[in-house]
Design a protein around this motif. Structure first.
Motif, PDB file in Angstrom:
ATOM      1  N   THR A  31       0.842  -1.200   0.000  1.00  0.00           N
ATOM      2  CA  THR A  31       0.000   0.000   0.000  1.00  0.00           C
ATOM      3  C   THR A  31       0.876   1.248   0.000  1.00  0.00           C
ATOM      4  O   THR A  31       0.629   2.210  -0.732  1.00  0.00           O
ATOM      5  N   VAL A  35       0.560   2.331  -3.805  1.00  0.00           N
ATOM      6  CA  VAL A  35      -0.556   3.292  -3.754  1.00  0.00           C
ATOM      7  C   VAL A  35      -0.070   4.686  -3.402  1.00  0.00           C
ATOM      8  O   VAL A  35      -0.532   5.681  -3.978  1.00  0.00           O
ATOM      9  N   PRO A  89      -8.526   0.291   4.428  1.00  0.00           N
ATOM     10  CA  PRO A  89      -9.346   0.232   3.214  1.00  0.00           C
ATOM     11  C   PRO A  89     -10.485   1.249   3.205  1.00  0.00           C
ATOM     12  O   PRO A  89     -10.886   1.731   2.137  1.00  0.00           O
ATOM     13  N   TRP A  92      -8.927   4.512   2.120  1.00  0.00           N
ATOM     14  CA  TRP A  92      -8.575   4.404   0.693  1.00  0.00           C
ATOM     15  C   TRP A  92      -9.822   4.553  -0.180  1.00  0.00           C
ATOM     16  O   TRP A  92      -9.805   5.251  -1.198  1.00  0.00           O
ATOM     17  N   VAL A 159      -3.090  -8.396  -3.635  1.00  0.00           N
ATOM     18  CA  VAL A 159      -2.623  -7.040  -3.926  1.00  0.00           C
ATOM     19  C   VAL A 159      -2.725  -6.768  -5.424  1.00  0.00           C
ATOM     20  O   VAL A 159      -3.187  -5.699  -5.852  1.00  0.00           O
ATOM     21  N   SER A 163      -6.132  -4.960  -5.176  1.00  0.00           N
ATOM     22  CA  SER A 163      -5.437  -3.770  -4.657  1.00  0.00           C
ATOM     23  C   SER A 163      -4.994  -4.038  -3.221  1.00  0.00           C
ATOM     24  O   SER A 163      -5.633  -4.814  -2.486  1.00  0.00           O
ATOM     25  N   ALA A 164      -3.916  -3.393  -2.808  1.00  0.00           N
ATOM     26  CA  ALA A 164      -3.328  -3.623  -1.490  1.00  0.00           C
ATOM     27  C   ALA A 164      -4.272  -3.264  -0.344  1.00  0.00           C
ATOM     28  O   ALA A 164      -4.405  -4.030   0.619  1.00  0.00           O
ATOM     29  N   PRO A 165      -4.953  -2.113  -0.364  1.00  0.00           N
ATOM     30  CA  PRO A 165      -5.821  -1.782   0.771  1.00  0.00           C
ATOM     31  C   PRO A 165      -6.956  -2.784   0.982  1.00  0.00           C
ATOM     32  O   PRO A 165      -7.286  -3.121   2.124  1.00  0.00           O
TER      33      PRO A 165
END
Length: 418
Positions: A31, A35, A89, A92, A159, A163-165
Motif C-alpha cells: 500500500t 498506492v 481500506p 482508501w 494485492v 489492490s493492497a488496501p
C-alpha cells in the motif's frame, strides 16, 4: 496434545490469525509502495514504526500481562487490531489515505501485537505441561508457518488482483475469528498474586534483573537482539529490492516470501530431531549461522528474471528451516526455566532487549539503502547475522547444553543454576 481441547482452540485461532497477518505483511508495505509511492527511507520508517512499540512498551506490557488475565488480553488485542486495520481500506475507498495514517496504524497495531505476543507466550504454559512446551510450540509454529506461507502468497495475489488496501480486509476477519476461538477457552488461569509493596517500576526491574542476571536468558536475548537488528535491514528493503531492482511482480514476491513458510513448517517438524542429534546449544548457534549463509545468493540475483526468482525461492525455503528451529528452541528454553508469575515480564524484557534493536535496524537499513544501495546493505546484514549474533551463545552456558533443563518452577529463580 490433540486431546487438549483448549490448546486446540488456541491453535486454531492463532493459525487463522497468522493467515490474515501474512496477507497484511504484504498488503501494508505494498500500500505504501504502490498506492502512496513511498521512498526507501519511508519504507524503512514504516517498518521501524511497526516495531517501535517493542522498545517503548515491552516492559510495561510484561507487568500487565503478569497482573491481568492473559486470555482477556488476547481477545482485546485481536479485536483492537481488527478495528485499526479496517480503517485503511475505508480511508482508501474515501480517497483520504495518506502515509501518515499507515504510520499511525502500523504503530498502534504494533502496540496491540506486542501485548498479544507477550500474553500468548505466557499463556501457553497454562494450557500445556512444561514437558510439552517444545511439542506445543512446534505445533503452533508448524501450523503458523503453513498459514503464513498461504497468507503471504495470497497477499501478493490479492494485492495484484484487488489492490493492497482491500487485501487488508482479510486480516480484519482473521483477527475476529481468533478472538472468538480464544473466547471459547475454559482452562482457568492461576490466581494473580501481586505484592502490595510492589509498583510498576519495581515489577519492571524484577523482570529485567531476571533476564540480565541469568546467563542463559541474557545470552538468548543478546543473540536474538543482534540477529533482529541486522535482520531488519532485510525487512525494510526486501520488497523494494525484489520489485524495483530485480523487477519481480508483486504477486510473485508474495509467493516467494510465502515459500519461507514451507521452510518454517519443515523446521517446526524437525526441531526435536535436530536438537536431540546435535544438542540444544549447538543447534541454537548453528541455525543462526546457517540461516545467514543461505541468504548470500540473494546478492547474485539480477539479469534473468527466472534466475532471480529461483534464487530468492531457494533462500526462502532453506533459510526459514533454520530460523524456525532456532525460534522454537529459544522460546521453549525460556518458558521452561522461568516460573509462571514472572513469565510475562521475562518474555517482555526479552522482547524489549531484542525488539528494541529492530526499529534501529530498520531505520539504519533504509538509510543505508538510499546511501549505498539495497544490495550492499543486504550484504552488511548477512555478515552481522552470521558473524556476531552466535557469539552471545558461544560465550555462555548455552554452548554446552544438550537438552532443555528440567528445573522445577521454584528453582528457576536461582540465577546461578544455569
Amino acid at each position: 496434545m490433540w486431546g487438549n481441547r483448549d490448546f486446540v482452540k488456541l491453535w486454531v485461532g492463532q493459525t487463522v490469525s497468522e493467515l490474515g497477518s501474512g496477507i497484511t505483511s504484504q498488503a501494508l508495505p505494498f500500500t505504501a509502495l504502490l498506492v502512496l509511492a513511498a521512498t526507501p527511507a519511508q519504507m524503512g520508517l514504516l517498518a521501524a514504526v511497526a516495531q517501535l512499540p517493542v522498545l517503548l512498551f515491552s516492559l510495561l506490557a510484561g507487568v500487565w500481562v503478569d497482573r491481568l488475565r492473559r486470555r482477556s488480553l488476547l481477545i482485546a488485542a485481536d479485536l483492537g487490531r481488527a478495528l485499526l486495520l479496517g480503517s485503511v481500506p475505508l480511508a482508501w475507498a474515501l480517497g483520504l489515505l495518506r502515509l501518515e495514517q499507515l504510520f499511525l496504524v502500523a504503530g498502534l497495531v504494533g502496540i496491540l501485537s506486542l501485548f498479544f505476543n507477550v500474553a500468548y507466550r505466557s499463556y501457553l504454559p497454562v494450557l500445556v505441561k512444561r514437558d510439552q512446551l517444545v511439542e506445543g510450540n512446534s505445533k503452533l509454529s508448524a501450523s503458523g508457518s503453513v498459514a503464513d506461507m498461504g497468507g503471504v502468497a495470497l497477499g501478493g495475489i490479492l494485492v495484484q488482483w484487488l489492490s493492497a488496501p482491500i487485501a487488508i480486509l482479510f486480516d480484519v476477519v482473521s483477527f475476529v475469528c481468533s478472538a472468538l476461538a480464544v473466547g471459547f477457552i475454559r482452562t482457568p488461569e492461576p490466581p494473580k498474586v501481586v505484592e502490595e509493596q510492589e509498583n510498576v517500576r519495581q515489577e519492571i526491574a524484577e523482570g529485567l534483573r531476571l533476564v540480565l542476571g541469568n546467563r542463559v536468558l541474557r545470552a538468548l536475548a543478546g543473540s536474538s537482539g543482534t540477529f533482529a537488528f541486522f535482520g531488519n535491514f532485510f525487512h525494510a528493503l526486501y520488497v523494494l529490492y525484489a520489485v524495483r531492482e530485480l523487477g519481480i511482480p508483486p504477486a510473485i514476491v508474495g509467493v516467494l516470501i510465502g515459500a519461507g513458510g514451507v521452510g518454517a513448517f519443515v523446521g517446526a517438524l524437525l526441531v526435536g530431531r535436530v536438537t536431540r542429534r546435535f544438542g540444544l546449544g549447538a543447534t541454537l548457534m548453528g541455525t543462526l549461522i546457517f540461516e545467514a549463509l543461505v541468504q548470500m545468493p540473494i546478492l547474485l540475483a539480477g539479469g534473468s528474471l527466472p534466475v532471480s526468482i529461483a534464487i530468492l525461492m531457494a533462500t526462502q525455503l532453506v533459510g526459514d528451516v533454520a530460523i524456525s528451529i532456532y525460534l522454537i528452541s529459544e522460546v521453549s528454553l525460556r518458558q521452561a526455566i522461568v516460573p509462571d508469575r514472572l513469565l510475562g515480564r521475562a518474555n517482555a524484557s526479552t522482547g524489549f532487549l531484542v525488539g528494541g534493536l529492530g526499529p534501529v535496524g530498520a531505520l539504519l537499513g533504509g538509510a543505508l539503502g538510499e546511501a549505498i544501495g539495497a544490495r550492499w546493505t543486504l550484504l552488511i546484514a548477512m555478515l552481522g547475522m552470521m558473524g556476531i549474533a552466535p557469539l552471545w551463545l558461544f560465550f555462555s552456558p548455552v554452548r554446552s547444553m544438550r537438552e532443555q533443563p528440567g528445573a522445577p518452577q521454584e528453582q528457576a529463580l536461582d540465577l546461578q543454576s544455569y
